[in-house]
Design a protein around this motif. Structure first.
Motif, mmCIF file in Angstrom:
data_model
loop_
_atom_site.group_PDB
_atom_site.id
_atom_site.type_symbol
_atom_site.label_atom_id
_atom_site.label_comp_id
_atom_site.label_asym_id
_atom_site.label_seq_id
_atom_site.Cartn_x
_atom_site.Cartn_y
_atom_site.Cartn_z
ATOM 1 N N LYS A 128 0.848 -1.186 0.000
ATOM 2 C CA LYS A 128 0.000 0.000 0.000
ATOM 3 C C LYS A 128 0.881 1.233 0.000
ATOM 4 O O LYS A 128 1.929 1.246 0.627
ATOM 5 C CB LYS A 128 -0.827 0.040 1.284
ATOM 6 C CG LYS A 128 -2.285 -0.294 1.082
ATOM 7 C CD LYS A 128 -3.045 -0.032 2.347
ATOM 8 C CE LYS A 128 -4.448 -0.606 2.236
ATOM 9 N NZ LYS A 128 -5.126 -0.586 3.522
ATOM 10 N N GLU A 171 0.562 5.102 1.073
ATOM 11 C CA GLU A 171 -0.333 6.063 1.731
ATOM 12 C C GLU A 171 0.303 7.421 1.898
ATOM 13 O O GLU A 171 -0.321 8.343 2.390
ATOM 14 C CB GLU A 171 -0.732 5.516 3.118
ATOM 15 C CG GLU A 171 -1.554 4.247 3.020
ATOM 16 C CD GLU A 171 -1.933 3.679 4.372
ATOM 17 O OE1 GLU A 171 -1.203 3.921 5.349
ATOM 18 O OE2 GLU A 171 -2.959 2.997 4.444
ATOM 19 N N ASN A 172 1.565 7.544 1.487
ATOM 20 C CA ASN A 172 2.245 8.812 1.745
ATOM 21 C C ASN A 172 2.673 9.529 0.479
ATOM 22 O O ASN A 172 3.453 10.468 0.538
ATOM 23 C CB ASN A 172 3.444 8.597 2.676
ATOM 24 C CG ASN A 172 4.436 7.600 2.113
ATOM 25 O OD1 ASN A 172 4.312 7.204 0.947
ATOM 26 N ND2 ASN A 172 5.406 7.196 2.902
ATOM 27 N N PHE A 200 -3.910 8.567 -3.225
ATOM 28 C CA PHE A 200 -4.027 8.050 -1.872
ATOM 29 C C PHE A 200 -4.703 6.683 -1.863
ATOM 30 O O PHE A 200 -5.628 6.435 -2.627
ATOM 31 C CB PHE A 200 -4.869 9.057 -1.069
ATOM 32 C CG PHE A 200 -5.023 8.672 0.369
ATOM 33 C CD1 PHE A 200 -3.960 8.169 1.079
ATOM 34 C CD2 PHE A 200 -6.241 8.842 1.006
ATOM 35 C CE1 PHE A 200 -4.101 7.827 2.405
ATOM 36 C CE2 PHE A 200 -6.387 8.499 2.330
ATOM 37 C CZ PHE A 200 -5.320 7.988 3.026
ATOM 38 N N GLY A 201 -4.203 5.814 -0.990
ATOM 39 C CA GLY A 201 -4.872 4.538 -0.785
ATOM 40 C C GLY A 201 -4.781 3.604 -1.973
ATOM 41 O O GLY A 201 -5.727 2.901 -2.291
ATOM 42 N N SER A 256 -2.401 0.572 -4.142
ATOM 43 C CA SER A 256 -1.304 -0.373 -3.982
ATOM 44 C C SER A 256 -0.118 0.151 -4.791
ATOM 45 O O SER A 256 -0.280 1.010 -5.658
ATOM 46 C CB SER A 256 -1.713 -1.746 -4.494
ATOM 47 O OG SER A 256 -1.804 -1.726 -5.900
ATOM 48 N N TRP A 311 2.092 1.714 11.346
ATOM 49 C CA TRP A 311 2.157 0.280 11.017
ATOM 50 C C TRP A 311 2.279 -0.565 12.279
ATOM 51 O O TRP A 311 1.704 -1.642 12.389
ATOM 52 C CB TRP A 311 3.321 -0.014 10.063
ATOM 53 C CG TRP A 311 3.023 0.404 8.668
ATOM 54 C CD1 TRP A 311 3.569 1.446 7.991
ATOM 55 C CD2 TRP A 311 2.064 -0.193 7.774
ATOM 56 N NE1 TRP A 311 3.018 1.546 6.736
ATOM 57 C CE2 TRP A 311 2.098 0.547 6.576
ATOM 58 C CE3 TRP A 311 1.186 -1.277 7.877
ATOM 59 C CZ2 TRP A 311 1.290 0.249 5.483
ATOM 60 C CZ3 TRP A 311 0.388 -1.585 6.787
ATOM 61 C CH2 TRP A 311 0.440 -0.821 5.606
ATOM 62 N N ILE A 341 1.408 15.092 6.125
ATOM 63 C CA ILE A 341 1.148 13.668 5.867
ATOM 64 C C ILE A 341 2.244 12.818 6.504
ATOM 65 O O ILE A 341 1.981 11.836 7.195
ATOM 66 C CB ILE A 341 1.065 13.399 4.341
ATOM 67 C CG1 ILE A 341 -0.196 14.040 3.761
ATOM 68 C CG2 ILE A 341 1.100 11.897 4.047
ATOM 69 C CD1 ILE A 341 -0.242 14.085 2.232
ATOM 70 N N ARG A 346 1.926 10.305 9.878
ATOM 71 C CA ARG A 346 2.221 8.874 9.791
ATOM 72 C C ARG A 346 3.296 8.448 10.782
ATOM 73 O O ARG A 346 3.403 7.273 11.111
ATOM 74 C CB ARG A 346 2.605 8.501 8.362
ATOM 75 C CG ARG A 346 1.435 8.688 7.413
ATOM 76 C CD ARG A 346 1.788 8.285 6.014
ATOM 77 N NE ARG A 346 2.262 6.920 5.986
ATOM 78 C CZ ARG A 346 1.487 5.855 6.059
ATOM 79 N NH1 ARG A 346 0.183 6.000 6.167
ATOM 80 N NH2 ARG A 346 1.998 4.641 6.010
ATOM 81 N N GLN A 366 -6.318 13.699 1.956
ATOM 82 C CA GLN A 366 -5.408 12.655 2.415
ATOM 83 C C GLN A 366 -4.871 13.000 3.799
ATOM 84 O O GLN A 366 -4.884 12.167 4.709
ATOM 85 C CB GLN A 366 -4.268 12.559 1.402
ATOM 86 C CG GLN A 366 -3.230 11.511 1.681
ATOM 87 C CD GLN A 366 -2.191 11.486 0.565
ATOM 88 O OE1 GLN A 366 -2.262 12.261 -0.395
ATOM 89 N NE2 GLN A 366 -1.215 10.613 0.669
ATOM 90 N N THR A 424 -7.361 12.467 6.665
ATOM 91 C CA THR A 424 -7.654 11.094 7.084
ATOM 92 C C THR A 424 -6.737 10.655 8.220
ATOM 93 O O THR A 424 -7.054 9.730 8.956
ATOM 94 C CB THR A 424 -7.480 10.060 5.943
ATOM 95 O OG1 THR A 424 -6.117 10.068 5.536
ATOM 96 C CG2 THR A 424 -8.376 10.357 4.770
ATOM 97 N N PHE A 425 -5.585 11.311 8.347
ATOM 98 C CA PHE A 425 -4.656 10.913 9.407
ATOM 99 C C PHE A 425 -4.929 11.645 10.713
ATOM 100 O O PHE A 425 -4.268 11.409 11.709
ATOM 101 C CB PHE A 425 -3.200 11.159 8.982
ATOM 102 C CG PHE A 425 -2.791 10.353 7.792
ATOM 103 C CD1 PHE A 425 -2.845 8.967 7.831
ATOM 104 C CD2 PHE A 425 -2.367 10.967 6.632
ATOM 105 C CE1 PHE A 425 -2.470 8.216 6.734
ATOM 106 C CE2 PHE A 425 -1.990 10.228 5.530
ATOM 107 C CZ PHE A 425 -2.042 8.849 5.584
#
Lengths: 302, 316
Positions: A45, A47-48, A53-54, A56, A182, B19, B23, B66, B69-70
């Motif tokens: 994935k 995500e950054n 976004f989102g 694979s 994670w 972002i 994370r 985006q 969402t975090f």
């Protein structure tokens, strides 16, 4: 033979971004590479990556490729086997043909680090693998070990856990190096067990992999081992060119992504740039900077 | 409340930093006057890797969606006016309140340079504009002037050509600085007149009607005065709008106590986004990086957030 303004070696995010920017700056460029998308193809994935976004890694890779095709940036599939410096240009020899360019951007990235365990080759393809891509189904109902503790290991473990019976993460330190996001996910998944401060010392099995032996002699029954211990630079082309690298083999780059050789720039995971953070977005940024570097270099020469 | 990190600025660099910080689970606050900054003016972006074409507005919306969402904390419509140290931490003050953090990323970008001539501020939003994507439709069948004959000015003119009936492009120097290809394209429309050696001196407009509520009866741009520097003669041209494209400007005085500013007001950083004050990082066009491009600003945002993460880890 036609002389390109710019040849980019490598077709991952850095290479494709360099192509996009090079093309936009009016440079006549060519990308040569073996695998379009590069290592992002192996990411479960992403995500950054800002703005997309989102997805694979495969999906993001497809978007990069679609962009390259949309802009009609020429691409040649091939493995570069040699770079020869001629007067004012470089000659590129691939396993299929040869090309010429005024400037080069080296963006051939890194490859997965192999484990130094005796007889590991015997089990490669028979339980030992280095990338899952999006093929978690291969681990269905299996006992799996993932070795490594950074984001790649964490992501793969999470993905595999959806299919596997059980996933061990084996890491040599006392704390995973992956992003907190994670680690939180891993803590919530029941069929993942993290084994800290350990390493694999031997592999056992008749035909395919059956057991791994940890450094405390403990044996775990697993039929799949995924090696996620990071990456090492692809160095195959660098030495004969005399390009300066650091002690780990990464190409030393300046602020403008130039190397120690006039006309050769480098971008992405292969370089010492971006504080060595090696992200998709920093690879893209380095690609753009390298293309600007190439543009400035060509305009100065004219 | 003590934050790990405060990010100042909601353009591509600031949002990317957000972002990355989110994370890493840093306790983060992002303060911004607006989202997007310069890119909101871009109608079509062709070089966002992975996206064939997108407007600046859409792209920044995707990035901020985006980010949200975090779940990091966000303060919008705030302008930071001061940054100072407090022991090991930093105090960020906006026009409303102050905040404390262990580390700061400045990513406020650049703003369009003003001409600083009479009438410019007075008629802002009443004929004076910096953004053709935003305002061009208001000038249908009208006459406008574009100040600045570089690529930015040409881009404004390209947006305006679809609406305005006549466009003057005024350039201070002896010749237009923008790309020849675009110039030819503009010439072909028959609507554009190029004026060189022009020092714009004043923007004039109708006087606000007396005794009326603010805004309702205020004046609108009617003409523009420039000096032909070859002849030293003043000329007045009738225009309904004035679009200004004389470059971008860094404005980082709020941080001047802790960072070094170069001659043009940019914040001096090293290649890893550090400033002279440990704990204060900078990303994007407000820094003195050589190339100002969208994707580069985002890369810088990621680098700054990861550098801040390392800084915080080492401080523990």
């Amino acid at each position: 033979m036609k002389t390109h303004d710019l040849i980019i070696i490598g077709a991952g995010p850095a290479g494709i971004s360099a192509g996009i920017y090079g093309k936009n700056f009016g440079l006549e460029c060519l990308i040569i590479g073996e695998e379009k998308g590069g290592l992002i193809n192996a990411a479960y994935k992403v995500e950054n990556y800002p703005g997309i976004f989102g997805v694979s890694g495969k999906e993001l890779s497809k978007k990069f490729i679609a962009h390259q095709k949309h802009l009609k940036i020429p691409f040649k599939n091939g493995l570069v086997e040699g770079i020869v410096r001629q007067k004012n240009e470089f000659k590129i020899l691939t396993n299929k043909d040869s090309h010429q360019a005024r400037t080069l951007i080296l963006a051939f990235g890194t490859q997965f680090r192999k484990l130094t365990i005796k007889n590991i080759e015997k089990f490669e393809g028979k339980g030992v693998s280095y990338r899952v891509d999006d093929r978690a189904f291969l681990f269905k109902n299996r006992m799996v070990a993932v070795i490594g503790g950074a984001n790649a290991a964490a992501m793969s473990a999470v993905m595999i856990s959806e299919k596997a019976k059980k996933v061990y993460i084996i890491y040599r330190r006392e704390k995973l190096r992956a992003d907190a996001i994670w680690i939180n996910r891993i803590n919530k998944i029941k069929n993942i067990q993290v084994i800290y401060n350990s390493n694999i010392v031997a592999l056992k099995g008749k035909d395919g992999l059956e057991k791994i032996v940890l450094q405390d002699k403990k044996e775990l029954e697993v039929s799949s081992l995924l090696v996620e211990t990071g990456c090492v630079p692809n160095t195959y082309l660098i030495h004969e060119l005399g390009i300066a690298v650091d002690e780990n083999g990464y190409i030393r780059t300046e602020k403008d992504q130039s190397t120690n050789i006039d006309g050769i720039f480098a971008a992405g995971d292969i370089t010492t740039g971006s504080n060595e953070f090696r992200q998709i977005i920093t690879a893209c940024a380095e690609g753009a900077i390298a293309a600007l570097g190439a543009l400035n270099y060509i305009s100065k020469k004219k | 409340m003590l934050y790990d990190l405060i990010i100042i600025g909601g353009g591509p660099a600031g949002v990317t930093a957000g972002i990355y910080a989110a994370r890493k689970k840093l306790k983060t606050l992002l303060i911004t006057k607006e989202w997007g900054g310069q890119i909101t003016k871009a109608k079509e972006i062709y070089n966002w890797p992975g996206t064939k074409v997108i407007s600046g507005m859409e792209l920044i919306k995707q990035m901020t969606d985006q980010l949200k969402t975090f779940g990091i904390e966000i303060k919008e419509n705030r302008e930071v006016i001061d940054l100072d140290k407090k022991g090991d931490n930093f105090i960020v003050r906006d026009n409303d309140q102050e905040y404390e953090a262990k580390a700061v990323i400045i990513a406020t970008g650049k703003i369009p340079r003003a001409l600083n001539i009479p009438g410019e501020a007075q008629f802002r939003g009443k004929g004076v504009s910096f953004c053709a994507t935003c305002d061009a439709p208001l000038f249908k069948n009208k006459t406008v002037a574009v100040i600045g004959g570089g690529n930015a000015g040409f881009a404004l003119a390209v947006d305006l050509v679809d609406y305005a009936k006549k466009i003057y492009i005024l350039e201070f120097f002896e010749e237009m600085k923008g790309d020849l290809v675009t110039k030819e394209k503009l010439e072909k429309t028959g609507k554009v007149e190029f004026i060189v050696n022009a020092a714009v001196k004043e923007i004039k407009g109708s006087k606000p009607a007396p005794y009326r509520a603010e805004g309702s009866g205020s004046g609108f741009v009617e003409s523009l005065i420039y000096e032909d520097m070859k002849t030293s003669k003043d000329h007045e041209i009738k225009v309904d709008g004035v679009f200004i494209a004389v470059g971008m400007m860094a404005k980082a005085e709020f941080a001047a106590k802790l960072v070094e500013l170069n001659q043009i007001g940019e914040i001096v950083i090293d290649k890893d986004n550090y400033t002279k004050t440990p704990g204060v990082f900078v990303a994007g066009d407000i820094s003195d990086i050589k190339y100002e491009q969208l994707v580069i600003a985002c890369g810088e945002g990621a680098k700054a957030a990861l550098a801040a993460t390392d800084y915080l880890k080492n401080k523990q």
